[in-house]
Structure formats: C-alpha cells, structure tokens
Design an enzyme around this catalytic site. Structure first.
Site, PDB file in Angstrom:
ATOM      1  N   ASP A 388      10.512  34.253   2.059  1.00 13.71           N
ATOM      2  CA  ASP A 388       9.349  33.500   2.530  1.00 13.71           C
ATOM      3  C   ASP A 388       8.864  32.604   1.388  1.00 13.71           C
ATOM      4  O   ASP A 388       8.604  33.086   0.269  1.00 13.71           O
ATOM      5  CB  ASP A 388       8.245  34.472   2.958  1.00 13.71           C
ATOM      6  CG  ASP A 388       7.117  33.762   3.682  1.00 13.71           C
ATOM      7  OD1 ASP A 388       7.174  33.697   4.933  1.00 13.71           O
ATOM      8  OD2 ASP A 388       6.198  33.271   2.991  1.00 13.71           O
ATOM      9  N   GLU A 431       8.244  29.088   7.507  1.00 13.32           N
ATOM     10  CA  GLU A 431       8.855  29.101   6.178  1.00 13.32           C
ATOM     11  C   GLU A 431       9.626  30.382   5.914  1.00 13.32           C
ATOM     12  O   GLU A 431       9.980  30.695   4.777  1.00 13.32           O
ATOM     13  CB  GLU A 431       7.758  28.929   5.117  1.00 13.32           C
ATOM     14  CG  GLU A 431       6.811  30.101   4.979  1.00 13.32           C
ATOM     15  CD  GLU A 431       5.624  30.024   5.949  1.00 13.32           C
ATOM     16  OE1 GLU A 431       4.598  30.641   5.664  1.00 13.32           O
ATOM     17  OE2 GLU A 431       5.743  29.345   6.995  1.00 13.32           O
TER      18      GLU A 431
END
Length: 515
Positions: A388, A431
């Site tokens: 992430d 993301e």
C-alpha cells in the site's frame, strides 16, 4: 455346305456378326451410358439363335429348331428394350420371355402335336418379330428427350419402322401362302423366308448404325453441355476471385498458378511474380512446416498462420485450402491481424488493470488459486504480500489525480520490472497492490520486497506544482508465507493484518505474519 455357302443366311449371319462386334465396341466406349449394353446383348443373342437354327438345318434336331427361333426373337426383343433403356424409360421386360415362349409353343405344337404349314410358322415368327420394332419406333417418336437427339431419333424410328413393315409383309405373304395350301419343301427357298434377308437385314443394320449415331450424338451433346457448364463455372470462379475480399489463389503441385487482385494488395507481390511461385514462400519459415500437411489434407478448415509480405513484414493470417479437380487446390488467405489485435486487447481488458497494466483482482484470484493448488500438491513454499502506497490520498489532494495516476503507473512498472516471470502482481484497487510469490519462503520474500521498497525510495517523480518540485513515494508491505495448504482468503487476511502493523509502526516498512 455348298448350299449354305450360296444361302443368304450366311450373308445375314456375317452382317449380324459385324453388327454384334460393332455394338460391343459401342457399349465399351459409351460406358456408362445406358442402352448400348442391351443392344450388344441382343445382337449376340440373335447370332446365337441363328447358329442354333443352322445346327437344326444341318442335323434336323427339333430342339435346335425350337431353341434357335425362340432365342432369335429374344435377341430382337432385347435390342428393342435397349431403346427404352437409352431413353431412360422402364423397359417392358415381359416382351423377351413372351416372344420366345410364343414361338416355342407354336413350334412345339408343330413337332409333337399336329404339323403346321411351314408358311404359317414363318407368319407367326414374322408377326412377333415385326411387332417388336414397331414398339421401339413409336417410343422413339413419342417419348420426351433431348432436343439435340430429335433428328437422329426420327432416323432410327424410320429405319425400325421400315424393318417392321418388311417383316410384317413377310408375315402376310406366309399367311397368304398358307391359306392357299402352298408349302415349300425347302422353306429356305420360299419368298417369305428370303424377303427379310434381302431387304430386312440391310434395314436392321441401318437401324443399328442409327442407334450408334444416336449414342454418339448424346455423348457429343453431353460433352458440349459439360463444356459450357465448365466454362460458366470457370467464369463464375474467375469473377469470385476478382470480387472476393480475401486473397485467393489456385495451386498445382505446391505452386501458384492463379491469384486474385486482393492477394496482390495483401502481400504487396505483383501477380507476375506470384505466378509460378512456391506457395511456401508466402509464409515465414516456422509456418512453412505446416503447409505440406495442410495441402495434403485440404480440409477447408481455417488455420492460423503467419504470412509474409514482399517487404519482409509479417501479419497474422487465416488460411483455408479446398481440393479442386485434377489435383489442384484453391487457397483462401485472410488478413486477421486486426482481429488478433482486438482479441489481445479484449483479453488484456479482461485480465489487466487498465491504468497500471497489472493484473486485476479477478484475474489474480483465478491464477492465485491455481498456484495455491500447485503449492499444496508439491509441498513447495509460497508467499503473499499486500503493498500500500503511503499517504497516497495526500498526493491526490495536493497534486491532483493525474499525478496520483502517474505514481500508480510508475510504481506498477517498477514492481513488474523486478518481478520474476512466475510471480503474480495485481492491483486490488486504489493504491493497494498484491504480490504472490510461488516457491518462495519468507526469507527470500522478505529480501525481494525490501529491495523493491528501497528501489522505490530512489524514484523521483517530477511534479508540475509551479515550483519544479519532486515527489518522493514510499510503500508499506504486509507479508505472509504458507508452508501448508491454505486458501487465498486466509492469506489475504493475514497479509492485511501485517500491513496494518507496518502502517502503525511508522510506514515505509515490511511486517510479516504467520499462518
């Protein structure tokens, strides 16, 4: 023997023998046309009957007399049935046994019941023999058929009709002499007996010649019709070659003998160079090995192949080959490069994330299940990591979504560049990304992911913020390794837990978890 030598019977026999030989040749060379076979069979049967009758004259055998006359009439009936067969009509087969039986009955009565005047016997024979050609003459005049045969059919009908009149005249003379009580001691010297030999046999031969002409005329008409059909077929084929939107070519012994304009435009080869060219030269080397099997089978099915233009460029093609007469082949070549590109594009859209070109969630899950099953089957280690990007929302808020997309793309490119061919890399959304590392234990996975995280720190993204600034990005990673069978949901859950710890412990770090 001297009397036989000077008898018209010998001349008639020779003429009939010549006719039988001619009918045999006609049947052999006119196969598979129907009719000449029965004419041949009838002529030889008639000769057999004449020979048997000559045996009667030499020996006086009653059985030879009966069988000779009966077989002669059966031969005449077979000849007439050949006309029906030639015209494609069902022959009245009953006329063969009926004619032979009627004559056999009359002669049997004559020899074993009560003698009959020989002139009456001649009248009976001639009446039966005269009615047979009348049937054939009428059917030739009345039956429908090809217009090309109309003239020769009339010629044969007239010849058979004239023969029938001569034969019936013989019957009438025999009947008249019988009623007058006249009976010749030597029947072969009576006028009614000699009439068919002097006039009937020539007409019979003329009729057989007419039948041969009729057969030849049909063969010629069929040949002309087939030639016209072949010409029309060739013209249609040529037109199809001209208007077809695929490359078409005709092959003989693996060489091009004809090609359409579309093939010239497709391959950029002038037609003059295509003609006589080896077919395999139109394709790349690897594809040429398949051509021999395709040319041999000529199954008409489309096959994918790589074709080559005159300038050396290649394109995806679809090749189908069909057999033609004379061992030739017709081949169709279609340029399917656009379709192949579209298929690849659709396949990528179905499996790849449109922004980052990483695998999408669905494709990743399908391939990951396969890797998990393989790992469980062979007992090999497997690692899964959830990645992430840190503070990604700030990037979008400060620099805009276009900058955020550039960050995602650059990060995805970095990950795909460093991954092995067996690794699975996917974007799960936003993301968040996922790595699945087959045959990789926790230490090897940690080493790979730490190197990836450090590489990302060296990446600088130019951002147009009006100040010429640079954007630095980091990533947090949650790692889990499995040394035993487990499902994907368990791995993702434990990796997410490790990712949360990495973020809680300051981000830009890797945390691992155990199953």
């Amino acid at each position: 023997m001297e009397s036989l030598y000077f008898s018209p019977m010998l001349l008639g026999l020779n003429l009939m023998l010549a006719s039988a030989i001619a009918c045999t040749g006609l049947w052999y060379f006119a196969r598979p046309y129907r009719g000449p076979g029965l004419w041949m069979g009838g002529a030889w049967t008639l000769i057999l009957g004449i020979l048997l009758f000559m045996g009667f004259m030499a020996s006086g055998s009653k059985l030879l007399n009966i069988s000779g006359n009966a077989i002669q009439l059966a031969g005449e009936a077979l000849l007439m049935l050949g006309v029906y067969r030639f015209l494609g009509l069902p022959p009245p087969w009953w006329t063969v046994p009926a004619s032979a039986a009627a004559m056999s009955l009359a002669l049997s009565w004559h020899w074993w019941v009560a003698p009959i005047n020989s002139e009456y016997l001649i009248a009976i024979y001639a009446t039966i023999g005269g009615l047979l050609p009348i049937q054939a003459s009428l059917v030739l005049l009345r039956a429908p058929g090809e217009s090309e045969l109309r003239g020769v059919r009339r010629f044969v009908a007239v010849a058979l009709g004239a023969y029938a009149l001569v034969t019936l005249a013989r019957a009438a003379i025999g009947l008249h002499d019988g009623l007058q009580g006249i009976e010749h001691a030597d029947v072969t010297r009576s006028f009614s007996y000699l009439l068919p030999y002097n006039f009937g046999v020539p007409l019979w031969v003329i009729a057989l010649v007419g039948m041969a002409l009729m057969t030849m005329r049909r063969i010629l008409a069929d040949s002309q019709r087939h030639a016209l059909e072949a010409s029309a077929s060739a013209e249609r084929f040529e037109r199809l070659m001209q208007v077809a939107n695929a490359g078409m070519l005709v092959l003989r012994d693996g060489q091009v003998v004809d090609a359409n304009p579309m093939l010239e435009r497709m391959l950029l080869w002038p037609r003059e160079r295509l003609l006589g060219q080896d077919f395999s030269e139109l394709f790349v080397g690897e594809a040429r090995e398949e051509l021999h099997a395709l040319l041999t089978s000529a199954d008409g099915q489309p096959h994918d192949i790589l074709a080559m233009r005159d300038d050396g460029s290649t394109f995806a093609a679809e090749l189908s080959i069909e057999p033609l007469a004379g061992g030739q082949r017709v081949a169709e070549i279609r340029d399917v490069s656009h379709h192949k590109a579209l298929e690849n594009q659709l396949r990528q859209l179905a499996t790849l994330d449109p922004l980052t070109s990483a695998l999408n969630r669905r494709a990743f899950q399908a391939q990951a299940e396969h890797e998990l099953a393989r790992s469980a089957r062979y007992g090999s280690p497997l690692s899964l990591a959830v990645l992430d990007l840190d503070h990604f929302k700030r990037i979008n808020d400060r620099y805009g979504h276009a900058a955020g997309d550039r960050v995602l793309c650059q990060f995805s490119e970095l990950c795909r560049r460093q991954a092995r061919s067996t690794d699975l890399f996917a974007r799960f959304g936003g993301e968040e990304f996922v790595f699945l590392l087959p045959s990789t234990d926790v230490d090897a996975a940690r080493h790979f992911l730490d190197r990836l995280r450090e590489s990302l720190q060296d990446v600088r993204l130019d951002i147009d913020d009006g100040e010429g600034g640079e954007l630095k990005v980091s990533v947090s990673i949650g790692l889990v390794s499995a040394a035993r069978a487990c499902d994907l949901a368990q791995l993702l859950e434990r990796a997410d837990q490790a990712l949360y710890r990495a973020k809680a412990n300051g981000r830009n770090r890797l945390e691992s978890a155990e199953l």
